[in-house]
Scaffold this active site. Structure first.
Site, short mmCIF file in Angstrom:
data_model
loop_
_atom_site.label_atom_id
_atom_site.label_comp_id
_atom_site.label_asym_id
_atom_site.label_seq_id
_atom_site.Cartn_x
_atom_site.Cartn_y
_atom_site.Cartn_z
N CYS A 18 0.84 -1.21 0.00
CA CYS A 18 0.00 0.00 0.00
C CYS A 18 0.87 1.26 0.00
O CYS A 18 1.71 1.43 0.90
CB CYS A 18 -0.91 0.01 1.22
N HIS A 69 -3.85 0.88 8.17
CA HIS A 69 -4.32 0.48 6.84
C HIS A 69 -5.76 -0.01 6.85
O HIS A 69 -6.52 0.24 5.92
CB HIS A 69 -3.41 -0.62 6.28
N HIS A 128 -8.62 7.19 3.32
CA HIS A 128 -8.11 8.44 2.78
C HIS A 128 -9.21 9.18 2.03
O HIS A 128 -10.25 8.60 1.70
CB HIS A 128 -6.92 8.19 1.84
#
Length: 367
Positions: A76, A139, A192
């Site tokens: 990622c 994450h 995000h």
């Protein structure tokens, strides 16, 4: 009141892009050099083309075909990269970070775009700004799972970037938003959002301002303030109401799940809000997102959604704008999605499969 740090720590990525770290009290960002062999960004890598049939600008950004697409978790690019070789965030850890998008729809600066004239094709460089904001280094997290002080830090980052971008020459509209869920089209699952600085006023933004201007000329008040007052008076679609904010399903909701969040007093953007109101905004925003996550649990996962922050500049053109957030989801049941097919995509005429009142009642029960 949450005591958060507003001044970010600034750094540069190897291709010249800006990187800003926003930290909670007591946390000190420790960025490392970005050691990736990236080419310098071309400020003219996208184009604006004017559609004379609709009077709207279209952004053509072919470089986005090469953007990162659903990488495995251990690759990622939004997770911390302590070696400076693996991530867009070269640091061992972070709270909230903002950086220029590596594959932007808009980049570079110019004072203005040309006014369309004549019958020929009209185009312009795709100047503007596209930023990525990572809500957390975790994450597998989500905005809804942030601690209140951390959520307020994200709000402060939105506010900081709004103020900065509104002051940039050639930026006409600042748009903070989040796409969450693969059903929405998300290609990076790390929590995000994005921040766009458009060099023009977008179609829906323009339509809302036109309606608000007409409302003021006809009735003398602010359209959005009057809509809020009517929703509060009716009450059947109000989901949550606090001292400073009201969340409600709009009377003419277009999406299967749609909630608008309005401040209880007129402001044009996040910059206009006081500290205690920013606290209140973070709290009601977390509240609504938590209800979204519980809506179809445990039969299916968290609700996919789009979050759109409508912010207006202090200009004559945008004087009738009223800051608000629109949260929307295409999930119409635990097992079904709403597809924007012929009527919605081709004609812009939305057809709703559920009543706004029933959605509001369900969301109230999930409080």
């Amino acid at each position: 009141m949450f005591n958060v740090v507003e001044s970010p720590t600034r750094a540069k990525l190897t291709d010249g892009r800006d990187l800003l770290f926003f930290a909670l009290p007591g946390h000190r960002p420790a960025p490392v050099p970005d050691r990736r062999p990236l080419p310098k960004q071309d400020p003219d890598q996208s184009e604006l083309r004017f559609d004379q049939s609709t009077g709207q600008w279209v952004i053509v950004a072919a470089l986005r075909q090469d953007r990162t697409y659903k990488p495995p978790a251990d690759q990622c690019p939004l997770c911390p990269g302590p070696t400076g070789l693996t991530s867009e965030v070269p640091a061992p850890d972070y709270d909230v970070v903002v950086f220029e998008n590596r594959f932007p729809s808009l980049s570079g600066t110019s004072p203005s775009i040309p006014l369309p004239a004549g019958g020929g094709f009209v185009s312009a460089p795709g100047h503007g700004r596209c930023e990525v904001i990572c809500f957390s280094s975790e994450h597998a997290g989500s905005f809804a799972n942030l601690a209140p002080a951390h959520a307020r830090l994200v709000v402060d980052a939105w506010r900081h970037r709004t103020a900065d971008l509104m002051a940039e020459p050639g930026i006409e509209q600042v748009f903070c938003f989040e796409n969450r869920g693969e059903e929405i089209g998300v290609t990076l699952t790390h929590p995000h959002g994005q921040i766009y600085g458009y060099p023009f006023l977008t179609p829906r933004f323009t339509a809302m301002l036109g309606q608000a201007r007409e409302h003021r000329m006809r009735y003398g008040g602010n359209l959005f303030a009057d809509l809020l007052a009517r929703e509060v008076a009716d009450g059947s679609r109000v989901v949550a109401r606090t001292e400073h904010f009201t969340a409600f399903v709009p009377f003419a909701a277009r999406w299967p799940v749609e909630v608008h969040i309005y401040p209880n007093r007129f402001v044009r953007n996040l910059v206009d809000l006081e500290d205690h109101e920013l606290d209140g905004f973070a709290q009601v925003y977390l509240d609504v997102l938590g209800r979204f996550d519980r809506m179809y649990a445990p039969s299916c996962g968290p609700l996919p959604y789009i979050s759109a922050l409508h912010q207006f500049a202090v200009t004559d053109t945008q004087a009738d704008g009223y800051f608000h957030v629109e949260l929307m989801s295409i999930r119409r049941s635990a097992t079904k999605l709403k597809y924007l097919a012929g009527s919605e995509s081709a004609m812009g005429a939305f057809i709703s499969d559920v009543t706004p009142e029933s959605v509001a009642q369900r969301l109230r029960e999930l409080g």
